[in-house]
Scaffold this motif. Sequence first.
Motif, short mmCIF file in Angstrom:
data_model
loop_
_atom_site.label_atom_id
_atom_site.label_comp_id
_atom_site.label_asym_id
_atom_site.label_seq_id
_atom_site.Cartn_x
_atom_site.Cartn_y
_atom_site.Cartn_z
N ASN A 144 -11.06 -5.82 -22.70
CA ASN A 144 -11.31 -6.75 -23.80
C ASN A 144 -11.56 -8.18 -23.31
O ASN A 144 -11.53 -9.11 -24.08
N LEU A 192 -27.82 -13.92 -28.34
CA LEU A 192 -26.91 -14.38 -29.38
C LEU A 192 -27.55 -14.16 -30.75
O LEU A 192 -28.71 -14.52 -30.97
N GLU A 193 -26.79 -13.57 -31.66
CA GLU A 193 -27.29 -13.21 -32.98
C GLU A 193 -27.75 -14.42 -33.78
O GLU A 193 -28.78 -14.38 -34.46
N GLN A 204 -17.34 -14.79 -39.39
CA GLN A 204 -17.12 -13.93 -38.24
C GLN A 204 -18.02 -14.41 -37.10
O GLN A 204 -19.12 -14.90 -37.33
N TYR A 245 -28.15 -14.37 -21.72
CA TYR A 245 -27.38 -13.96 -22.90
C TYR A 245 -28.30 -13.71 -24.08
O TYR A 245 -29.43 -14.20 -24.14
N GLN A 284 -17.55 -16.30 -25.12
CA GLN A 284 -16.93 -15.92 -26.38
C GLN A 284 -17.44 -16.81 -27.49
O GLN A 284 -17.14 -18.00 -27.53
N PRO A 297 -20.67 -14.45 -34.28
CA PRO A 297 -21.92 -13.68 -34.14
C PRO A 297 -21.85 -12.75 -32.93
O PRO A 297 -21.08 -12.97 -31.99
N GLU A 298 -22.64 -11.72 -32.96
CA GLU A 298 -22.69 -10.80 -31.82
C GLU A 298 -23.33 -11.49 -30.63
O GLU A 298 -24.29 -12.23 -30.76
N LEU A 299 -22.75 -11.21 -29.46
CA LEU A 299 -23.25 -11.84 -28.23
C LEU A 299 -23.15 -10.83 -27.10
O LEU A 299 -22.16 -10.12 -26.96
N ASN A 300 -24.18 -10.76 -26.28
CA ASN A 300 -24.12 -9.96 -25.05
C ASN A 300 -24.62 -10.83 -23.90
O ASN A 300 -25.38 -11.78 -24.11
N THR A 321 -13.79 -11.31 -21.69
CA THR A 321 -15.18 -11.74 -21.85
C THR A 321 -15.36 -13.10 -21.21
O THR A 321 -14.49 -13.97 -21.31
N THR A 367 -16.00 -19.13 -33.99
CA THR A 367 -16.19 -19.38 -35.42
C THR A 367 -15.34 -20.57 -35.81
O THR A 367 -14.12 -20.56 -35.66
#
Length: 813
Positions: free
Chosen positions: A530, A734-735, A712, A732, A535, A714-717, A532, A538
Amino acid sequence: MVEIKRIKIREALFILFVFFLSLFVLRGFLSPGYPPSWGGDSYGHLFKIWKLMKDYSPWIEDWYGGYPFLRFYPPLSYLIGALLGKITSSAIAGYKLTVLLAILVGAVSTRVLLKELDFSDASSYLSGIVYAFSVYHLRVLSPEGNFPRFLAINVAPLFLLALLYITRRNWRYAVLSGLFLAVVGLAHHTLFVSFGLMVSFLLPYFWITRRNGVKDIALDLAVASITALSISSFWVLPFLLEKGNAHFLKENSIEYLFKFQSVRLEDLLFHTSSWSFYQGLAFYIGVAGIVILLAKKEKPQRLLGAGLLGASLVAILLSLGYYGPMAFLNRLPLLDMIPPYRWLDSLSLAGAIGVGALFEVLSGFIPQNTGNGAKRKAVAGILLAFLVVLSLSDIRLQVDSLKAESFPGDYLAVLSYIKNDNSTGWRFYQSGLWITQGSRVAYTPALAGKPSLDGWYRQGDPAYPQHSYLNYAMEKDPEFAEKALRAYSVKYVITDENYGGYGDITGNLRGFGFEEVYSSGPFHLYRWNNFTFLQPKTGVLVIGDWSIDLGVPYERGSFVEDYAKKLSSYSLVILDGYKYRDVGVWFDLQEYVKNGGVLVINTFRSPDAEAERLGVRSLIVKVQGRANLSSAVFNASEFSEFQYEGQPWTATAYTGDIVPLIRLENLTVLGYKDYGRGRVYFVGLNLPYHAVYSNNDYEKSILRGLLTPYLQAPELNYTILELGDGRIKLRYGLERPAKVIVSENYFPHWKAKVDGDMVSVERNNEFGLVELNLPAGEHELELSFEDPFLPLRYLSLLSLLLVLGLLLLPKRT
């Protein structure tokens, strides 16, 4: 020529004697193995040598989630250790050889100092040996393990020698004095305080024995000061300019620290343990010599004795601290930052000078009719040998603490498991091991080949308050601990059964989702997935009121201006019953939305109830009973009647460039407008309050549904492309635009670029990490630590070469 040759041979024999005596005294220390730790600091200093041997970087990844390397700790001992380590291909050998070198320098510098004080050769040799092998110095080496201070104490006689040269010699010696002062400061700057006490008491002696005029002394002092500052500028200037970024505590104002670092009188007078502050029999012998100086007819010698005795008594008084009669002195400005026991550093030099003075007197009592000159020298030699043996007789009391040690095998096995993990972008943490293993935790990055969240110099840790609380939270505040471990990108946690809080820690780790993957002896290794390195954050800001529960914590204010300069740190800003002092604040709101922010506006009870903002005009309307609402998205029939205490419902509605979601005839009650990379929601008819006033769950659900995506993260990879000391590069996705926490300690001089364009670097206050405003989509992010002080290295090197060149110039005849 013969006499010069004889002097060189004598000096060489002195150095050889000190060298071989060092080998004997330190035979356990020099044996194969790591420097002894005994709960002291040795491994923390060994790590710095190891790190310097690899390369120098002003920012390193190995400690504390990112660390300003050598910014706040004097570097000379590490530079010498790394050089000797490079030669021997071993950091441990570099450490131990530096200790040998320090003893040699201590003996020689004291010998030269005593000669400048007009002592005989024999007395100066004796004092040099007594000082270099002080039992107190060995205590600093181990168990205290203060490697830099051990070197510093041994070069400290150069401080006094420099001041003597300034008052007695020519410009060449003033330059040499500057070199001496630079060496002392780069070895350990605090010695200017502890030995400065001795200097202040010796000022009358310096004055009465001066050979230069006041003007020449002032000029030589200026030359020495400029020389010292130029040579040491690469470290001194950054330290002075950035010490506000460190965490230097006023330790004497913290009761438990003040008590812990104060000296009990019995620990000073007697060798109660290897950790005691016993000064050795040499000091008692030296006091006798100092008293004899006081009885001398010659005024300079009396002043020398008085200065040494006064400085020693005040040093002892200050060292007692909590246990002394005048503890308030330790809490005075500047003194409140000096641990009480550090005042004892100068006692061994006073004692060594006293031993030399005693020998001068005793050797003078040898009858002149004691045979020929050879016999008289033999008697003096026997006396000299007797005083050496007597002064060094209690070295045996520190022998046990000077034995090299092995790194615990079970501990090493766990670190080897971590080393075999070839992934990147994470750290390991050693919960409670700073108690059970001491400074060994500092050397673990060298053994595991991976960065640790631990370290061994809290003053330099940029996130010291947060990391300190994490130590507590691992047992007592699991909610914070879980968030912190994720933010610090911790993949592995090492625990030790011997730590008192072991049960609480392991229980919490399992609750977080960690699993035990390896154990050896009392050491257990836990891992989770878990963590990262990036990060998304929000953050919600409400200016005014928002009647509906958001379900997340948020910040709240009254005036928009109070937050105008930090709007970018919020993913959602709600204006409802808001106020502002200057309409110009709308420029900041506009920029916030343009750069990807989300703004929710209810203009009722605001200065904008009848104004146009962002191409949308607000109008005051009155509605009674069932409003004529329509919507292609929501069921308008589910809305409650609009009335307040039997009177018409007064609120606002909108017209203009807006996408309507709910309409009131030709006006918009709820709609949005995309602006730049962000979005603005316009909320009319005071719907948040109406939903609560009428207790209409459907109305509440509409508003919650609009805001939920922004409440919430946003999605991030991301994919790490490069991660090294002072440099991070990753790609990266980012949504949506968001504030993102980077798992790297914040410190000035971090620069960040997204696709080559600069973005501002901010500090996340919760964890002390870097925080960035990142745009949505696929991008390449680069962070680099750009130290503006690096060019000072060239100034220091050039100054050193210039000084050495001047000193090596042939003297004019």
